[in-house]
Scaffold this active site. Structure first.
Site, mmCIF file in Angstrom:
data_model
loop_
_atom_site.group_PDB
_atom_site.id
_atom_site.type_symbol
_atom_site.label_atom_id
_atom_site.label_comp_id
_atom_site.label_asym_id
_atom_site.label_seq_id
_atom_site.Cartn_x
_atom_site.Cartn_y
_atom_site.Cartn_z
ATOM 1 C CG HIS A 21 -1.877 1.037 1.387
ATOM 2 N ND1 HIS A 21 -1.593 2.308 1.829
ATOM 3 C CD2 HIS A 21 -3.202 1.027 1.114
ATOM 4 C CE1 HIS A 21 -2.701 3.027 1.839
ATOM 5 N NE2 HIS A 21 -3.696 2.271 1.408
ATOM 6 C CB CYS A 66 -3.752 3.487 -1.597
ATOM 7 S SG CYS A 66 -4.876 4.850 -1.355
ATOM 8 C CE LYS A 110 -7.199 -0.100 6.359
ATOM 9 N NZ LYS A 110 -8.001 0.498 5.303
ATOM 10 C CD GLN A 163 -6.812 -4.104 4.149
ATOM 11 O OE1 GLN A 163 -7.743 -4.780 4.564
ATOM 12 N NE2 GLN A 163 -6.977 -2.869 3.731
ATOM 13 C CG ASP A 165 0.737 -2.110 6.311
ATOM 14 O OD1 ASP A 165 -0.191 -2.120 7.154
ATOM 15 O OD2 ASP A 165 0.635 -1.568 5.196
HETATM 16 N N1 7TS Z 1 -1.649 -0.560 4.785
HETATM 17 C C1 7TS Z 1 -2.554 -1.293 4.125
HETATM 18 C C2 7TS Z 1 -2.200 -2.667 3.669
HETATM 19 C C3 7TS Z 1 -3.817 -0.759 3.870
HETATM 20 O O1 7TS Z 1 -4.718 -1.491 3.223
HETATM 21 C C4 7TS Z 1 -4.116 0.549 4.316
HETATM 22 C C5 7TS Z 1 -5.439 1.206 4.022
HETATM 23 C C6 7TS Z 1 -3.144 1.252 5.023
HETATM 24 C C7 7TS Z 1 -1.926 0.665 5.232
HETATM 25 C C8 7TS Z 1 -3.380 2.607 5.560
HETATM 26 O O2 7TS Z 1 -4.297 2.564 6.597
HETATM 27 P P1 7TS Z 1 -4.822 3.897 7.289
HETATM 28 O O3 7TS Z 1 -5.900 3.440 8.190
HETATM 29 O O4 7TS Z 1 -3.669 4.492 7.997
HETATM 30 O O5 7TS Z 1 -5.320 4.765 6.170
HETATM 31 N N2 7TS Z 1 -6.137 0.652 2.937
HETATM 32 C C9 7TS Z 1 -7.239 1.155 2.339
HETATM 33 C C10 7TS Z 1 -7.899 0.491 1.309
HETATM 34 O O6 7TS Z 1 -7.570 -0.583 0.837
HETATM 35 N N3 7TS Z 1 -8.942 1.262 0.902
HETATM 36 O O7 7TS Z 1 -8.982 2.357 1.662
HETATM 37 C C11 7TS Z 1 -7.924 2.312 2.552
#
Ligand code: 7TS
Length: 414
Positions: free
Chosen positions: A131, A372, A234, A211, A208
């Site tokens: 990501h 992303c 999430k 997910q 990370d």
């Molecule tokens: N890493 C992964 C693998 C992600 O899927 C996401 C967000 C992030 C980091 C960042 O997370 P945040 O909560 O700090 O924004 N992924 C997604 C997505 O797949 N669609 O919207 C956000």
């Protein structure tokens, strides 16, 4: 004569659904089918109530007041830290730092551990399925330090090429940063093996887990990762809150991230003594309500059982893959042997955004775009995918609705 037994079903999805008020919404005259869980998850009443309860009964600033409300807020905040510790199976609560989410957790490590330990000519190793949140912070660090960002390739299934990964590990590799589960492809990475190899090469490893945390039991002690990042929103918690796990000895040696209140133990204009971990990394008034809401979300997950949740979602993923792959003209993007929750696909001759728009008219929420993860789209030579991502409240009926709607899209636009 019939015999009635009272064996409880192992996973009662209808009872789970009743915990989520938003699932009763109608969208364009249809019951909501929410399949955008990888972007963010919906919140159970237990989380919403925890936020309301906090503001009704405990709201005060933490770690500073002598009055009752401040003590109450501080206790709730620190209890939530212990809940995160238990959720990740960390050794101690002080190894948990609250951040705004996975993104901020990764930036924190890049800007503190990274800045202190990466020098010109060093390498940071990531994979081609990251990501943007696990690419850009490392790119920024490498640019600043004159270090090199190395990218390990993936195969046509969307799996890490493990040999290529091993070949890229070397004496200059200082940090390996890798997603536990890919948000665009659903691939589950063999993180334990990756961590072992990286450590053998002398590198530190950040996982990370944005997910993975909603779907897979995480045990940072068993994995032996150095850092683990995830986002509250999430895992059915509030937005704007997340956590970073770090090994205590690393966190202790790292410089602070931001300066301000709470991260200090003593300040004069000449010199500042920093607070102990984890407070050293939590400058300013944090999202106290968010932390408490995250704690409530983790309680909720623990109560359902993360293994049961994962098994339920996996059955949905298999059903959806089978149904949607059989629609003529559909190409599934991401066919790794180990997958969690995510089904990305394209339909020949139809733009993903058009599919998403038609599905929305049917009440079905999916994500369309590059998620992303633009380098992943480039690898598969596509601009975007349609992504359905399953959560603990989704049902077989909803998977059927999705498949039927894709067939309808084909009829309208195909
Ligand atoms: N890493 C992964 C693998 C992600 O899927 C996401 C967000 C992030 C980091 C960042 O997370 P945040 O909560 O700090 O924004 N992924 C997604 C997505 O797949 N669609 O919207 C956000």
């Amino acid at each position: 004569m019939s015999v009635h037994t009272t064996v409880a079903p192992s996973y009662d999805v209808e009872a789970v659904r009743a915990d989520f008020p938003i699932l009763r919404e109608q969208v364009h005259g249809h019951p909501l089918v929410y399949l955008d869980n990888a972007a963010t998850t919906q919140k159970p009443t237990a989380v919403i109530d925890a936020l309301v309860r906090y503001y009704h009964h405990s709201n005060a600033n933490i770690h500073r007041g002598v009055h009752l409300l401040s003590e109450r807020a501080t206790e709730d905040y620190e209890t939530a830290r212990s809940k995160v510790q238990a959720f990740l199976h960390a050794r101690e609560p002080r190894e948990i730092i609250f951040t705004r989410g996975a993104t901020e957790a990764i930036n924190l490590v890049a800007q503190t551990y990274g800045k202190a330990n990466v020098t010109a000519g060093d390498e940071v190793l990531i994979t081609a399925m990251e990501h943007h949140s696990n690419i850009v912070p490392w790119q920024m660090l490498c640019n600043e330090k004159g270090a090199h960002l190395r990218v390990s390739s993936i195969n046509e299934r969307g799996e890490l090429d493990f040999d290529a990964f091993q070949n890229l590990l070397g004496p200059r590799t200082k940090i390996v940063a890798i997603g536990h589960v890919s948000n665009a492809l659903g691939t589950v990475n063999p993180v334990k093996r990756i961590i072992e190899k990286a450590h053998a090469a002398g590198a530190r490893v950040l996982i990370d887990g944005a997910q993975a945390a909603p779907h897979i039991p995480v045990n940072v002690e068993d994995l032996d990762c150095d850092f683990y990042a995830f986002s509250g929103h999430k895992v059915y918690g509030p937005t704007g809150i997340g956590a970073l796990y770090g090994k205590a000895e690393l966190l202790e040696a790292m410089p602070p991230y931001q300066g301000g209140g709470d991260m200090i133990s003593y300040v004069t204009f000449e010199k500042t003594l920093y607070n102990k971990i984890p407070h050293k990394f939590e400058a300013g008034t944090p999202d106290i309500a968010g932390v408490i809401g995250l704690g409530a979300a983790l309680d909720y997950l623990q109560q359902l059982g993360i293994e049961k949740i994962g098994a339920h979602e996996h059955a949905l993923l298999e059903q959806a893959t089978e149904r949607i792959a059989s629609v003529p003209g559909v190409r599934i993007i991401g066919t790794a042997r180990e997958k969690a929750s995510v089904l990305s696909f394209v339909v020949e001759g139809i733009h993903p955004h058009d599919i998403g728009t038609i599905l929305d008219r049917e009440g079905i929420a999916v994500r369309t775009g590059h998620h992303c993860a633009q380098p992943v789209m480039d690898l598969f030579a596509i601009p975007a995918t349609v992504r359905a991502s399953f959560g603990l409240y989704n049902t077989k009926r909803e998977v059927d609705a999705l498949a039927r709607s894709i067939e309808k899209v084909k009829e309208i636009l195909g």
